[in-house]
Motif scaffolding. Sequence first.
Motif, PDB file in Angstrom:
ATOM      1  N   ILE A   1       0.843  -1.206   0.000  1.00 29.10           N
ATOM      2  CA  ILE A   1       0.000   0.000   0.000  1.00 29.10           C
ATOM      3  C   ILE A   1       0.877   1.255   0.000  1.00 29.10           C
ATOM      4  O   ILE A   1       1.680   1.478   0.906  1.00 29.10           O
ATOM      5  N   GLY A   2       0.672   2.072  -1.022  1.00 27.78           N
ATOM      6  CA  GLY A   2       1.350   3.366  -1.083  1.00 27.78           C
ATOM      7  C   GLY A   2       0.542   4.400  -0.321  1.00 27.78           C
ATOM      8  O   GLY A   2      -0.679   4.419  -0.399  1.00 27.78           O
ATOM      9  N   VAL A   3       1.229   5.237   0.437  1.00 33.00           N
ATOM     10  CA  VAL A   3       0.545   6.301   1.181  1.00 33.00           C
ATOM     11  C   VAL A   3       1.056   7.652   0.672  1.00 33.00           C
ATOM     12  O   VAL A   3       2.257   7.937   0.760  1.00 33.00           O
ATOM     13  N   ALA A   4       0.149   8.432   0.125  1.00 28.13           N
ATOM     14  CA  ALA A   4       0.561   9.729  -0.425  1.00 28.13           C
ATOM     15  C   ALA A   4       0.990  10.651   0.704  1.00 28.13           C
ATOM     16  O   ALA A   4       0.266  10.827   1.678  1.00 28.13           O
ATOM     17  N   VAL A   5       2.199  11.207   0.566  1.00 30.59           N
ATOM     18  CA  VAL A   5       2.736  12.097   1.603  1.00 30.59           C
ATOM     19  C   VAL A   5       3.071  13.443   0.971  1.00 30.59           C
ATOM     20  O   VAL A   5       3.705  13.513  -0.080  1.00 30.59           O
ATOM     21  N   ASP A   6       2.618  14.469   1.649  1.00 34.99           N
ATOM     22  CA  ASP A   6       2.918  15.820   1.169  1.00 34.99           C
ATOM     23  C   ASP A   6       4.245  16.256   1.782  1.00 34.99           C
ATOM     24  O   ASP A   6       4.385  16.300   2.994  1.00 34.99           O
ATOM     25  N   THR A   7       5.240  16.549   0.945  1.00 33.21           N
ATOM     26  CA  THR A   7       6.527  17.041   1.451  1.00 33.21           C
ATOM     27  C   THR A   7       6.804  18.398   0.815  1.00 33.21           C
ATOM     28  O   THR A   7       6.125  18.794  -0.121  1.00 33.21           O
TER      29      THR A   7
ATOM     30  N   ALA B   1       9.154  19.113  -1.050  1.00 33.96           N
ATOM     31  CA  ALA B   1       9.567  18.937  -2.437  1.00 33.96           C
ATOM     32  C   ALA B   1       8.402  18.502  -3.325  1.00 33.96           C
ATOM     33  O   ALA B   1       8.518  18.520  -4.542  1.00 33.96           O
ATOM     34  N   GLY B   2       7.294  18.106  -2.740  1.00 31.28           N
ATOM     35  CA  GLY B   2       6.156  17.674  -3.547  1.00 31.28           C
ATOM     36  C   GLY B   2       5.585  16.371  -3.028  1.00 31.28           C
ATOM     37  O   GLY B   2       5.916  15.904  -1.933  1.00 31.28           O
ATOM     38  N   LEU B   3       4.714  15.796  -3.855  1.00 31.96           N
ATOM     39  CA  LEU B   3       4.005  14.577  -3.461  1.00 31.96           C
ATOM     40  C   LEU B   3       4.915  13.355  -3.601  1.00 31.96           C
ATOM     41  O   LEU B   3       5.494  13.122  -4.657  1.00 31.96           O
ATOM     42  N   ILE B   4       5.023  12.583  -2.495  1.00 33.38           N
ATOM     43  CA  ILE B   4       5.813  11.355  -2.543  1.00 33.38           C
ATOM     44  C   ILE B   4       4.935  10.216  -2.005  1.00 33.38           C
ATOM     45  O   ILE B   4       4.143  10.432  -1.083  1.00 33.38           O
ATOM     46  N   VAL B   5       5.057   9.050  -2.614  1.00 33.06           N
ATOM     47  CA  VAL B   5       4.223   7.932  -2.184  1.00 33.06           C
ATOM     48  C   VAL B   5       5.095   6.760  -1.707  1.00 33.06           C
ATOM     49  O   VAL B   5       5.425   5.868  -2.480  1.00 33.06           O
ATOM     50  N   PRO B   6       5.512   6.784  -0.424  1.00 39.32           N
ATOM     51  CA  PRO B   6       6.259   5.628   0.092  1.00 39.32           C
ATOM     52  C   PRO B   6       5.331   4.408   0.203  1.00 39.32           C
ATOM     53  O   PRO B   6       4.120   4.558   0.348  1.00 39.32           O
ATOM     54  N   VAL B   7       5.939   3.232   0.119  1.00 39.35           N
ATOM     55  CA  VAL B   7       5.149   2.005   0.027  1.00 39.35           C
ATOM     56  C   VAL B   7       5.313   1.145   1.283  1.00 39.35           C
ATOM     57  O   VAL B   7       6.432   0.873   1.728  1.00 39.35           O
ATOM     58  N   ILE B   8       4.170   0.720   1.844  1.00 44.19           N
ATOM     59  CA  ILE B   8       4.187  -0.202   2.986  1.00 44.19           C
ATOM     60  C   ILE B   8       3.978  -1.603   2.413  1.00 44.19           C
ATOM     61  O   ILE B   8       2.897  -1.929   1.913  1.00 44.19           O
ATOM     62  N   ARG B   9       5.052  -2.370   2.434  1.00 43.63           N
ATOM     63  CA  ARG B   9       5.020  -3.680   1.779  1.00 43.63           C
ATOM     64  C   ARG B   9       4.213  -4.702   2.586  1.00 43.63           C
ATOM     65  O   ARG B   9       4.278  -4.711   3.809  1.00 43.63           O
ATOM     66  N   GLU B  10       3.494  -5.523   1.866  1.00 41.88           N
ATOM     67  CA  GLU B  10       2.690  -6.616   2.459  1.00 41.88           C
ATOM     68  C   GLU B  10       1.913  -6.118   3.662  1.00 41.88           C
ATOM     69  O   GLU B  10       1.958  -6.713   4.744  1.00 41.88           O
ATOM     70  N   ALA B  11       1.221  -5.043   3.462  1.00 43.99           N
ATOM     71  CA  ALA B  11       0.484  -4.400   4.555  1.00 43.99           C
ATOM     72  C   ALA B  11      -0.561  -5.340   5.136  1.00 43.99           C
ATOM     73  O   ALA B  11      -0.897  -5.250   6.321  1.00 43.99           O
ATOM     74  N   ASN B  12      -1.081  -6.262   4.320  1.00 42.98           N
ATOM     75  CA  ASN B  12      -2.128  -7.181   4.803  1.00 42.98           C
ATOM     76  C   ASN B  12      -1.599  -8.144   5.864  1.00 42.98           C
ATOM     77  O   ASN B  12      -2.343  -8.640   6.685  1.00 42.98           O
ATOM     78  N   THR B  13      -0.277  -8.389   5.835  1.00 42.49           N
ATOM     79  CA  THR B  13       0.275  -9.338   6.809  1.00 42.49           C
ATOM     80  C   THR B  13       0.841  -8.623   8.028  1.00 42.49           C
ATOM     81  O   THR B  13       1.227  -9.252   9.003  1.00 42.49           O
ATOM     82  N   LYS B  14       0.920  -7.311   7.967  1.00 38.57           N
ATOM     83  CA  LYS B  14       1.518  -6.555   9.073  1.00 38.57           C
ATOM     84  C   LYS B  14       0.467  -6.247  10.130  1.00 38.57           C
ATOM     85  O   LYS B  14      -0.706  -6.031   9.827  1.00 38.57           O
ATOM     86  N   SER B  15       0.936  -6.178  11.379  1.00 34.67           N
ATOM     87  CA  SER B  15       0.031  -5.758  12.448  1.00 34.67           C
ATOM     88  C   SER B  15      -0.135  -4.247  12.358  1.00 34.67           C
ATOM     89  O   SER B  15       0.646  -3.558  11.696  1.00 34.67           O
ATOM     90  N   LEU B  16      -1.159  -3.764  13.032  1.00 37.82           N
ATOM     91  CA  LEU B  16      -1.434  -2.335  13.009  1.00 37.82           C
ATOM     92  C   LEU B  16      -0.225  -1.546  13.519  1.00 37.82           C
ATOM     93  O   LEU B  16       0.143  -0.505  12.974  1.00 37.82           O
TER      94      LEU B  16
END
Lengths: 397, 326
Positions: A261-267, A269-284
């Motif tokens: 899951i990519g999460v849009a982040v406002d920085t 320098a502009g819009l950046i979308v870091p990715v949370i890998r295998e978010a379905n298997t991760k705990s909250l």
Amino acid sequence: MITQVVMPMLGWTMKEGTIVTWLKKEGEKVEKGEPLLEVETGKIVKDIESPGTGILRKILIPEESTVPVSEVLAIIAEPKEDISTLQNTLEKAKVILETPQVASVEKMESMMTKKTTVKVKISPVAKKLAEKHDIDFNRITGTGPNGRIVRKDILAAIEMTKVMPRVREVIPLVGIRKTTADRLSFSYRTAVHVTVTMVMDMSEMVKLRKKLLPEIEKKKHIRMTYTDMLVKAVAKTLEEYPIVNSTLKDEEIKILEDINIGVAVDTKAGLIVPVIREANTKSLIDIALTTKELVEKARSGNLALDEITGGTFTITNLGMFGVDQGAPIINPPEIGILGVGRIAQKPVVVDGKIVIRPMMNITLSFDHRVIDGALAARFLKTMKQKIESPSDLFENN
Amino acid sequence: MSEKTINVSDAIHDALVEEMRRDPSVVIVGESIQRATSFGITRGLLTEFGYNRVWDTPIAENAIAGLALGAALTGLRPVPIIMIGDFIPYAMEIICNEIAKYRYMFGGNFKVPITIRVGAQGAGAGLAAQHSQCLEAWFIHVPGLKVVYASTPYDAKGLLKASIRDDNPVLFFEHKFLGSITGTIPTEDYTVPIGVADVKREGEDVTIVAWAFMMHKALNAATELEKEGISVEVIDPRTLYPLDKETILQSVKKTGRLIIAEEAPKTGGIGAEISAMVNEEGFDSLDAPIMRVAAPHTPIPYSAALEKLWIPNVKDIINAAKKIVT
């Protein structure tokens, strides 16, 4: 020995890079392996090491320029070594590539920006006039002898620009802005965007967050956000709708195993979308920790290329700015993106009574080439169920 | 104010007569000026002013100049004439090293109010290489000398009077083909100030700086160019040193283009000087390269056909203008 410094390929998807800074000046000595320049690509900035030892004899590509991978950027050689032949060849090639060819409408707009690249013939009075009126004479075809730009040409250009608004500042479309522009306009042109919105009752989520917050804050010293919770919710929903967790590229729909899951982040320098890998298997908690780390890296410009690639679905949350609802543009080659609005206290009818509940709009933009409206609606419905009865979702935090 | 029509020769004659009447210290010096055999300009002067003020000399330009210098130092106001200007080199030492420098080297204790008329300049009369030159460019290079060159009767009379009244040495150039050119002048006394140019024709597209006979060619070129939609401004500097820079610069500011036309070899000419000046002081006004219309770097041919080819003409000016006005 002559060494050519070329635009490196920093990742498999990299096509071009932007020179942010030259760390050495022309004429300075450089050692092989020493940082020579900073290159920005796909929203990250990397130091590039010198490929050779010698004198940085000639910088061919200036800062803020974007060039394709493997383009020659500079020449390193011994102090007295003859680099004129190589330099001439490279510069000639550059002039041919950069010779402006513009149509009339573009001409009008581009004339109002200022950037000198190719040597142009222009009379002194025309040049002075152009500078005074902020006309980019590089884009004007001269009508004087031997194609020289003369006063008349600038006066004509001024006439043309009179219909255009005055320019306060010109920002070159480079780096993150350029990447964003390229990717999103590609998406908007190709993906068939359809948007559906569903209202969610956030009562349970709010309650749950209130309950979990102190616990997580105590254990991990982080403040879990609604976005973290939504990442988990959408990742779990995607497990049930594999087709939504897919990409469309080159006449192929690829259903993906991983749910990143990519999460849009406002920085700054502009819009950046870091990715949370295998978010379905991760705990909250893991999601919250990862998100926090990535957001911090994004804001300080320290993300690695693999931390912003490989997303399969994106969330963008503008709720904190008071936005109720938005229709986001799909982040290609993904086929869906979730736009999250604010949580607002609203009167709603529950069991025949008007009650006040924290409500939130969730909007799904999807690519109609891949999925249909009914499926999108079902996807949102499932998500709504998860959000409105979240205890299962976050059983193990 | 009443006016009369007159040609340049008569305007010069009138200026001499009037200045000699006005100021008894004015004397004229030259070859055969008592009988006025050459060009007739000094006719009647001997009768009116006598041998004490109208001095004939041998054919010796250095003697003419030396005599004038001595006379000036004793308080007279001599107007020597070099009948054929081509032979002024004989007098160069006196003019350039003595006349030009006397006032300076003696701390201003002497005045040198000499007006040297440099006669019979210009090609086109089939008089060959030694009787056809225009040598004004030589003298603007010498500090201490003023150089004037009139193209009309009005300017000729006014400038000659101003030159005679000037307390410093002035070279007053005269062109063979200007003598018969007519124009109107006031009957009253007037002068044309040294160092002030005159806009002979107003225009928008290109400035042509030309003096003497070339000024008339420039006006003809302007008439032709107007038919083709090119508006020409013609400036006659009238004084070549000290040059009226401001008038030229203002004109170039308006038109953005400059042509200098002169009847002498291009190399080291007045055109080169004006071009360099505009380049230094008016570069930002330029919309095209400065053009010079001038003669080839050769002696003036005796052959009539070649001489015609040598002399810069109206067509040359038109071509130069078309090259830079697009």
